[in-house]
Design a protein around this motif. Structure first.
Motif, PDB file in Angstrom:
ATOM      1  N   TYR A 159      42.923  37.889  46.103  1.00 29.76           N
ATOM      2  CA  TYR A 159      42.288  39.324  45.825  1.00 29.76           C
ATOM      3  C   TYR A 159      42.939  40.333  46.821  1.00 29.76           C
ATOM      4  O   TYR A 159      42.861  40.138  47.949  1.00 29.76           O
ATOM      5  CB  TYR A 159      40.812  39.515  45.740  1.00 29.76           C
ATOM      6  CG  TYR A 159      40.558  38.527  44.673  1.00 29.76           C
ATOM      7  CD1 TYR A 159      40.231  39.048  43.281  1.00 29.76           C
ATOM      8  CD2 TYR A 159      40.247  37.149  44.715  1.00 29.76           C
ATOM      9  CE1 TYR A 159      39.967  38.231  42.183  1.00 29.76           C
ATOM     10  CE2 TYR A 159      39.974  36.432  43.641  1.00 29.76           C
ATOM     11  CZ  TYR A 159      39.699  36.903  42.446  1.00 29.76           C
ATOM     12  OH  TYR A 159      39.349  36.096  41.246  1.00 29.76           O
ATOM     13  N   THR A 199      36.193  41.593  49.812  1.00 30.19           N
ATOM     14  CA  THR A 199      37.695  41.004  49.582  1.00 30.19           C
ATOM     15  C   THR A 199      38.173  39.807  50.339  1.00 30.19           C
ATOM     16  O   THR A 199      38.568  38.883  49.977  1.00 30.19           O
ATOM     17  CB  THR A 199      38.657  42.258  49.256  1.00 30.19           C
ATOM     18  OG1 THR A 199      37.879  43.258  48.653  1.00 30.19           O
ATOM     19  CG2 THR A 199      39.795  41.765  48.526  1.00 30.19           C
ATOM     20  N   THR A 212      39.997  33.734  36.275  1.00 29.40           N
ATOM     21  CA  THR A 212      40.018  35.213  36.532  1.00 29.40           C
ATOM     22  C   THR A 212      38.494  35.423  37.213  1.00 29.40           C
ATOM     23  O   THR A 212      37.705  34.640  37.244  1.00 29.40           O
ATOM     24  CB  THR A 212      39.818  36.182  35.483  1.00 29.40           C
ATOM     25  OG1 THR A 212      38.658  35.621  34.592  1.00 29.40           O
ATOM     26  CG2 THR A 212      40.944  35.975  34.511  1.00 29.40           C
ATOM     27  N   LEU A 213      38.255  36.696  37.829  1.00 32.20           N
ATOM     28  CA  LEU A 213      37.050  36.932  38.562  1.00 32.20           C
ATOM     29  C   LEU A 213      35.873  36.701  37.703  1.00 32.20           C
ATOM     30  O   LEU A 213      34.871  36.430  37.820  1.00 32.20           O
ATOM     31  CB  LEU A 213      37.045  38.140  39.317  1.00 32.20           C
ATOM     32  CG  LEU A 213      36.035  38.619  40.376  1.00 32.20           C
ATOM     33  CD1 LEU A 213      35.587  37.299  41.212  1.00 32.20           C
ATOM     34  CD2 LEU A 213      36.159  39.885  41.043  1.00 32.20           C
ATOM     35  N   VAL A 214      36.194  37.292  36.570  1.00 29.40           N
ATOM     36  CA  VAL A 214      35.118  37.385  35.469  1.00 29.40           C
ATOM     37  C   VAL A 214      34.728  35.984  35.023  1.00 29.40           C
ATOM     38  O   VAL A 214      33.741  35.609  34.930  1.00 29.40           O
ATOM     39  CB  VAL A 214      35.706  38.185  34.198  1.00 29.40           C
ATOM     40  CG1 VAL A 214      34.540  37.915  33.050  1.00 29.40           C
ATOM     41  CG2 VAL A 214      35.564  39.566  34.671  1.00 29.40           C
ATOM     42  N   LEU A 232      32.638  34.436  37.841  1.00 27.24           N
ATOM     43  CA  LEU A 232      31.339  35.017  37.858  1.00 27.24           C
ATOM     44  C   LEU A 232      30.469  34.936  36.723  1.00 27.24           C
ATOM     45  O   LEU A 232      29.281  35.156  36.645  1.00 27.24           O
ATOM     46  CB  LEU A 232      31.447  36.508  38.256  1.00 27.24           C
ATOM     47  CG  LEU A 232      32.016  37.121  39.533  1.00 27.24           C
ATOM     48  CD1 LEU A 232      32.305  38.543  39.667  1.00 27.24           C
ATOM     49  CD2 LEU A 232      30.870  36.506  40.818  1.00 27.24           C
ATOM     50  N   GLY A 241      32.403  37.274  45.610  1.00 29.70           N
ATOM     51  CA  GLY A 241      32.880  37.688  44.389  1.00 29.70           C
ATOM     52  C   GLY A 241      32.151  38.948  43.587  1.00 29.70           C
ATOM     53  O   GLY A 241      32.628  39.643  43.099  1.00 29.70           O
ATOM     54  N   TYR A 298      33.726  42.497  42.374  1.00 31.28           N
ATOM     55  CA  TYR A 298      33.684  42.926  41.137  1.00 31.28           C
ATOM     56  C   TYR A 298      32.756  44.031  40.727  1.00 31.28           C
ATOM     57  O   TYR A 298      33.060  45.187  40.097  1.00 31.28           O
ATOM     58  CB  TYR A 298      32.951  41.764  40.095  1.00 31.28           C
ATOM     59  CG  TYR A 298      32.583  42.128  38.728  1.00 31.28           C
ATOM     60  CD1 TYR A 298      33.975  42.252  37.606  1.00 31.28           C
ATOM     61  CD2 TYR A 298      31.540  42.728  38.175  1.00 31.28           C
ATOM     62  CE1 TYR A 298      33.550  42.269  36.422  1.00 31.28           C
ATOM     63  CE2 TYR A 298      31.189  42.989  36.986  1.00 31.28           C
ATOM     64  CZ  TYR A 298      32.423  43.120  36.346  1.00 31.28           C
ATOM     65  OH  TYR A 298      32.390  43.303  34.751  1.00 31.28           O
ATOM     66  N   ASN A 299      31.367  44.281  41.458  1.00 32.85           N
ATOM     67  CA  ASN A 299      30.432  45.159  41.399  1.00 32.85           C
ATOM     68  C   ASN A 299      31.194  46.617  42.002  1.00 32.85           C
ATOM     69  O   ASN A 299      30.958  47.629  41.363  1.00 32.85           O
ATOM     70  CB  ASN A 299      29.136  45.016  42.024  1.00 32.85           C
ATOM     71  CG  ASN A 299      28.280  44.059  41.238  1.00 32.85           C
ATOM     72  OD1 ASN A 299      28.295  44.357  40.270  1.00 32.85           O
ATOM     73  ND2 ASN A 299      27.673  43.254  42.008  1.00 32.85           N
ATOM     74  N   THR A 355      34.229  47.192  42.357  1.00 34.14           N
ATOM     75  CA  THR A 355      35.249  47.891  41.645  1.00 34.14           C
ATOM     76  C   THR A 355      35.087  48.482  40.340  1.00 34.14           C
ATOM     77  O   THR A 355      35.591  49.668  39.994  1.00 34.14           O
ATOM     78  CB  THR A 355      36.055  46.510  40.857  1.00 34.14           C
ATOM     79  OG1 THR A 355      36.606  45.653  42.015  1.00 34.14           O
ATOM     80  CG2 THR A 355      37.457  46.770  39.988  1.00 34.14           C
ATOM     81  N   THR A 390      25.696  39.561  39.266  1.00 32.45           N
ATOM     82  CA  THR A 390      26.360  40.644  38.496  1.00 32.45           C
ATOM     83  C   THR A 390      25.652  40.128  37.164  1.00 32.45           C
ATOM     84  O   THR A 390      25.393  38.922  36.821  1.00 32.45           O
ATOM     85  CB  THR A 390      27.903  40.281  38.349  1.00 32.45           C
ATOM     86  OG1 THR A 390      28.258  39.076  37.453  1.00 32.45           O
ATOM     87  CG2 THR A 390      28.515  40.349  39.466  1.00 32.45           C
TER      88      THR A 390
END
Ligand code: MN
Length: 201
Positions: A5, A38, A55-57, A60, A76, A80-81, A83, A150
């Protein structure tokens, strides 16, 4: 987003959200806090080659993985949050008729949506986040969670978010979370919200 990342490129400079969010806060928030998440996420994933292609999604959304690895969960989630948060902010956009109609269908009006989102921000005890999300049945909801969790882990698709960690507002608003949220609601990037809504609805 996938491993390794890179620190998110904001697409605007640290002064762009002033006076609501000062250059100083942005410098710490993006340049220090988010950079830390990161770097720490990369460190946590370095030896996990099985996760490099995910992927990060996807990462998570994997509750079992997150429950067994707090470094991946926290950092992670932090990437995500933040971004989502930094993409949710921009001065000068207005909600289109589409956005007003979609939000009004669930929350009665745009003002009531803002009031409900603010309520979630104020009732999140301690550090955390409030979000507009879409569930699997395409219903809109406002949810909140603590620390760097998340909504992805609950099969919810986040549309936009507000960071209510003190580092997001303490330099500019001290302990006045409500004032911070009121001001922040004046710089929501409604174009981003619309794009996000249209991707899921
Ligand atoms: Mn933050």
């Amino acid at each position: 987003m996938r491993y390794p990342y890179k620190l998110m490129e904001l697409g605007y400079d640290y002064k762009a959200l002033e006076p609501v969010i000062t250059e100083k806060t942005m410098g710490y928030h993006h340049g220090k806090h988010m950079a830390g998440y990161t770097n720490n996420l990369n460190a946590a994933l370095e030896s996990r080659k099985d996760l490099h292609e995910k992927t990060l999604v996807e990462i998570l959304s994997d509750k079992e993985l997150l429950d067994s690895n707090s470094a991946i969960k926290n950092n992670g989630g932090g990437v995500y949050n933040h971004t989502l948060y930094f993409n949710s902010l921009k001065k000068g956009t207005k909600p289109s008729k589409y956005v007003v109609d979609v939000l009004s269908k669930t929350f009665e009006s745009l003002d009531n949506f803002k009031a409900e989102l603010k309520k979630a921000c104020l009732t999140q005890f301690g550090s955390g986040w409030a979000y507009l999300v879409v569930d699997e049945k395409k219903n809109l909801k406002i949810v909140k969670n603590g620390n760097q969790e998340t909504p992805l882990v609950n099969n919810l698709t986040p549309i936009m978010t507000i960071d209510v960690w003190e580092h997001a507002y303490y330099l500019d608003y001290q302990n006045l979370r409500g004032k911070y949220v009121d001001e922040l609601l004046s710089i929501i990037n409604w174009d981003f919200v619309e794009k996000q809504l249209k991707e899921v609805l």
